[in-house]
Every structure is written in C-alpha cells, then in structure tokens.
Design an enzyme around this catalytic site. Structure first.
Site, short mmCIF file in Angstrom:
data_model
loop_
_atom_site.label_atom_id
_atom_site.label_comp_id
_atom_site.label_asym_id
_atom_site.label_seq_id
_atom_site.Cartn_x
_atom_site.Cartn_y
_atom_site.Cartn_z
CG ASP A 1 -2.18 0.79 1.06
OD1 ASP A 1 -2.28 1.54 0.08
OD2 ASP A 1 -3.07 0.66 1.92
CD GLU B 1 -9.23 1.53 0.57
OE1 GLU B 1 -8.89 0.36 0.66
OE2 GLU B 1 -8.46 2.48 0.70
#
Length: 661
Positions: free
Chosen positions: A413, A468
């Site tokens: 990420d 998300e």
C-alpha cells in the site's frame, strides 16, 4: 565518365533533398474502418479516422534527450517496414483464456538511431518510440499531444491542481470522472489515464498507455488552444523524506530536470487510443494485454487467484463472540473459520499486525505463526498488508522471511506515485516476490499498464476510488461511478475496488460510518460487482458476522470465480448501466448494475450453448428495494440460448446470476 559521375551525384542530391521533404504514411486496421495517417516533416504528427469520423486531429509527438536532441524534429526516414499480424495468445488469470491479436504494423526507422512503431487494430491504434543508441540516454521530456476537431465531451479523472504547493504528482489515483467538454478542462490541473472522449455519435475513444517500464506514467493537462491535451510527466526523484499518512509515505523533496536515465537501446511505453461504436465493447477490451510483454515467470502453477476475507473496511467489527474483537489472534482465527466454511481462499491481515515502519516486528497481540498453521489446517492462506516504504527497506529479505514462514502474498500500500523510480520498484518487487512464490496486490497504486501479464503473480491493483473510500463520502455518486469504470478504468486492468457490503442504502438513506459501513445502492448491485469488476484477487469487504447473517448472499459471492475463460458484453452505456456475462468452464456468471436511475433491461441468453438446457440462480432487486436497498428476490429458473428476460433494476440496483447445466 564525367557525365556518369555527374548523373550519380545529381541523383544523390535529389534523393537527399526529397527524403527531407514532408512524407506521408498511412496504415489501416484489418477491417479497414480505422485509418492512421502519419506526416513526417519539421514535426511528426499522427491523426486517426474511424470511417468518416475524425477521432484524433493531427497531433505532434516527440522525445527530447540530453544534448537537446529531439527525436521527431526534422526527422529523416531511412526506411519503413509493414507487417500483418494475426495470432492468438493465452493470458493467465484473466477475463478470458485466449486473446485474439490481429493488427497491421508500420515501423518507421529514422536517422539518428530511433524508430516509431504503429499498430492499428480493429478497435484502436497505438504507437511507441524505440531507440537504438549505443550508450545510455537521458530522457528530458516527451511530447504527447492529443488534438480534436471539435469540442467533444470527456470523462476525466482529475488528480491535482498544478498551483498546489504540494507535489502535484503525488497521488492515490482515486478520482471520480468529471463530465465536461474538452474546453472546460480545469485550468492548471492534471488528469491521469485512462480517460474517455465522447463523440456524440455512438462512438467513444479511451486513451491509455501500456508496457510502462523504466519510465514515468503519463498525465495530461489542457493545451493552449483548449482544443485538446498535452502531456505531463513526473521528473525523476532525487531526494525523499518520510511523510503522508502515519508518516509511511516517501515524499519527494527534490526532483531532477529529466524523466529518466535509461538504456539507449529500448522500447518505450505504448500510447493508445481505443475506439468503440458501441459502449459495451469498451467493457470487454484487451488492448493493454495485447501490447504488454509476455510472462517472465516460467512456472505459474503456484499462483492461486481467489477471494479474500478482509478486515479493515469492516473495522474488525465482529460480535456474538466471547473475546474482544480487534487486531488479535482470536479475531483472525474467527476470520479464518469463516473463510474455511465458505471456501474462501485467503484472509488478509491489514494494518496493525506489525509495526508500520518495520514489518519484521509483529504486534504482541498477533501470533502470526499460530495463524499460518491454523489456516493451513483449514485450507486458508494468509496475505499480509504492508506499506511500500516498509517493504522496500529490505525487499528481498522481508519477502524471503515471510515466504519461509508460509505467507502466500503481500498487499502493498501507499505507493502513491508513478515516476520512473517507483515504476522500477514495482518491477523489482514483482520479480523478487515471484522468486519467493508470493502473490502481490498493489494497493494505493496507479492504474495498471500490463505488468500483470508480464508478472502474473501480481493479481490486483487499486488505482480506483473503491468501496473503502466510499464509506466516508456521502456526496460521491457511487452507482454512476460504478457504471463508468468498466468502460474506462477497467480497460487498464484489474481493480482492487473491494466490494461486498451487506449493509446497503438508498441514495437518501446513505450515511458515513467507520465501524458499520454501508454501500450506496442495493444488495444485488454489490453481488453483481463480483462478476463485473475484474479482480483475480478479490476482497470480501464486510465482516464475517455480517456475511453469516446473510448466508444466501455469501454463498453466491463465495462461488463466483475471480478469473474466467470467456467474457461477453451484453449491453451497457457509460455512466448509466452495464451487463456482462463471464464463463468459467461450463458455468456462466452474469452481472448487471445501474446508476441511480431505475431501468428495465433485457437479458438475451444467446451467449449460452445452443441445444442445452441451463438452470439459472437469479438474484434480482426486490419489489421494495427502492426503500430498503437490502431487499432482493432469489429464484431458480430454466433458461436456454433462446431465452430473453426483462428485469427492472431499482435505482442503484443490480442483477446477478449463476447459470449452469
């Protein structure tokens, strides 16, 4: 004798003079509909016609190297080569097992050691620079201009204001599409690829890039005449420092005055235009795959696509248990038990299982070795989340350590850049992960550009404003975005959108929540996303508790594959609705979604094999789904290739099927 010499010299000078005059080249698509015209003169320009419609007006291209050498300025063509190609190839872990690759090729070889290759397909065109320099080169800039003959509409994902004091090239690459005319492109801003141009005659074009290696990604900004766009690239990073979210990004404090220092003999990225006469065809396009390098991994038998029980979106929110839910061993055992019961292949441990800046140090509340063994007993493997910064402190050592422990992959990420240094790092991580037989999900990442074909252990990418993000953004029009990305962003490759919400809300009832997040739109909208959105590694975003309360929906999600053997685009219109069918072995899976407008759609089952009777398990919006978005109807009916059925999709609604015989 003297007369003969004079004739030869005269012929030489005539040819030399003639070769420096403007030269025209034309290459057409195999079906003859697309015509690419190249003019080589003081500049090199290309233009694209589709039948009688001008898709791209004459647009100049060039590349500036060190010593102010401009490839494309007063270029001298040495020779040209044409070729017709008609082949097929297999691309593992994709939306179809076999890809047809047919195009006409034109290669222009120029003086000063460079070439430009053009490929024209029935559904689009592409070009790339090729250099044949003996020594390494420095690329200072690249000119990619995109000009249009009229002020068409566009769907453009903006990234940042160029006047922003922060680095405009640092981005999560998450943006909804601004629906504006070309002339209305916001001044002094950047947009990233892919983006779409609407020609208002049923024809559309999407602009992409492919085979991005050792080179920065392409952005666009408005040109001076407001009739098109011009390229922008992030310069090479020289100095970086920690910063950003939780101090786990590397922020660039100094950039060079060049894009990249690279090999002198190499291929550069493809610049692509995909053209459609029908919107639905954009949702089933293979151009990026066709222009990417084949796999570098000889043995891919260990790569296992699948679904992932995910913790972060649902905030580890499980209940009716006798332990404190959170980032701890007991909670993850619960996730593993859920995954095992529903034949879900993976559980991901998101942030919190380790120190964020040192992933070799585990949280004392998470017994990783116990969880790996617990999962192995139940046929569930573990994937670990980490930041790019933490992983790249010791990429090879970290990957080898966790592969030896039994971890199957990493969700990486906060990359948040696509300069040449970051692009090179992505390839480095992919190779080292493959060496250790580890899967990679690049989250917080720019759009894919074909590396998933080259390194098929990369099973997903973000570069999309997914679920998300949506749980906190009540003003976002999510169903319209969901009905846009299959025709634009998904053309670039898989999307780590992370669907699967079991708390579903209408437009008026949706509210932000961290621990009990909702989705905009109906339950069937969420179910359909598992077929529509490409994701060889696909998250199940909600909590095990929520899924167990909705076992009927969970069963449907769990049995939907993440890769397919065939894809059929049934119908669709950008931003309004889309319907796709995908086949795995002999079973078909169908998904359809709409924006906030309710609509009636017709499903034509002619994609089924003739002469066979099928059983369709169908999830459709319930009669009360306009008020209660969780409402759905499940039915099982007989269908065959002659069947045509009408379904009403509620606002933000969907339709999902499994069809087998």
């Amino acid at each position: 004798m003297k007369k003969g010499i004079f004739f030869i010299l005269t012929l030489f000078f005539f040819n030399a003079t003639f070769s420096q005059e403007a030269q025209d080249f034309v290459v057409t698509s195999p079906n003859g509909k697309i015509k690419v015209s190249i003019l080589v003169g003081e500049k090199i320009t290309w233009s694209v016609l589709h039948e009688k419609n001008q898709i791209l007006a004459p647009s100049s291209i060039s590349m500036t190297l060190d010593q102010n050498e401009v490839l494309g300025k007063n270029a001298l063509v040495l020779n040209s080569k044409r070729e017709k190609v008609n082949t097929t190839f297999e691309s593992p872990f994709y939306k179809k097992s076999t890809i047809k690759n047919q195009y006409n090729l034109l290669l222009l070889n120029f003086k000063n050691g460079f070439s430009i290759e053009y490929r024209v397909f029935d559904d689009g065109a592409a070009y790339r620079f090729i250099t044949q320099k003996k020594k390494d080169i420095t690329v200072k800039s690249e000119e990619v201009s995109l000009n249009f003959d009229q002020d068409y509409g566009s769907l453009m994902p903006y990234v940042r204001d160029l006047r922003n004091p922060k680095d405009p090239y640092i981005s999560s690459f998450e943006a909804h599409y601004a629906n504006k005319k070309i002339s209305e492109f916001a001044k002094d801003t950047l947009a990233f690829l892919p983006f779409l141009i609407d020609f208002k005659n049923q024809k559309k074009a999407v602009f992409l890039e492919a085979n991005l290696q050792d080179y920065p990604g392409l952005f666009v900004t408005n040109n001076a005449s407001k009739s098109g766009f011009q390229s922008r690239f992030s310069k090479y990073p020289l100095q970086e420092k920690n910063g950003g979210f939780n101090n786990i990004n590397l922020l660039i404090t100094e950039r060079a005055d060049y894009l990249v220092k690279t090999k002198g003999t190499r291929n550069f990225p493809w610049r692509i235009i995909v053209i459609s006469e029908n919107d639905k065809d954009l949702a089933n396009n293979d151009m990026v795959q066709k222009l990417s390098e084949p796999t570098k991994i000889k043995d891919i038998s260990w790569i296992k696509p699948g679904k992932v029980a995910w913790d972060w979106w649902n905030d580890w929110n499980i209940y009716n248990v006798d332990f404190k839910a959170g980032i701890n061993t007991e909670t993850y055992k619960y996730y593993i038990d859920f995954a095992s019961k529903n034949k879900v292949e993976y559980v991901v441990l998101d942030e919190g299982w380790s120190l964020e800046d040192d992933i070799m140090k585990h949280s004392p509340n998470v017994d990783l070795e116990t969880l790996i063994a617990y999962g192995k007993e139940r046929n569930v493997d573990i994937i670990l989340w980490c930041s790019w910064m933490a992983l790249t402190k010791n990429t090879e050592g970290i990957l080898k350590n966790y592969a030896n422990l039994g971890i199957k992959g990493f969700k990486v990420d906060f990359l948040d850049r696509d300069d040449a240094k970051m692009v090179n790092s992505i390839y480095d991580i992919a190779q080292k992960a493959a060496d250790n037989k580890l899967l990679i999900d690049f989250h917080g990442m720019h759009k894919p550009t074909g590396i998933q074909r080259t390194f098929p252990n990369i099973l997903n990418f973000e570069g999309v404003k997914g679920l998300e993000n949506n749980k906190w953004t009540p003003n976002d029009d999510v169903p319209t975005y969901d009905c846009s990305i299959p025709f634009i962003r998904m053309m670039a490759g898989p999307m780590d959108y992370t669907p699967g919400a079991m708390r579903n809300a209408t437009k008026s009832e949706f509210k932000p929540s961290n621990s009990a997040p909702e989705s905009q739109g109906t339950r069937c909208h969420q179910l359909a996303l598992y077929t529509i959105f490409e994701a060889p590694l696909q998250m199940m975003a909600d909590s095990p508790t929520a899924y167990m309360k909705e076992q009927e929906s969970t069963n449907f999600i769990a049995k939907t594959p993440t890769t397919f053997d065939e894809t059929v685009a049934i119908d669709g219109e950008v931003g309004k609705f889309v319907a796709l069918a995908r086949r795995k072995a002999s079973t078909w899976y169908l998904g359809a979604i709409t924006n906030w407008d309710s609509r009636e759609i017709t499903i034509d089952f002619s994609f089924l094999e003739k002469g066979k009777k099928y059983e369709a398990e169908i999830f459709s919006d319930g009669i009360n789904a306009e008020k209660a978005a969780v409402d759905y109807k499940r039915e099982i009916i007989a269908v065959d290739s002659a069947t045509k059925l009408k379904y009403r999709l509620a606002g933000g609604g969907g339709l999902a099927m499994v069809i087998k015989y």
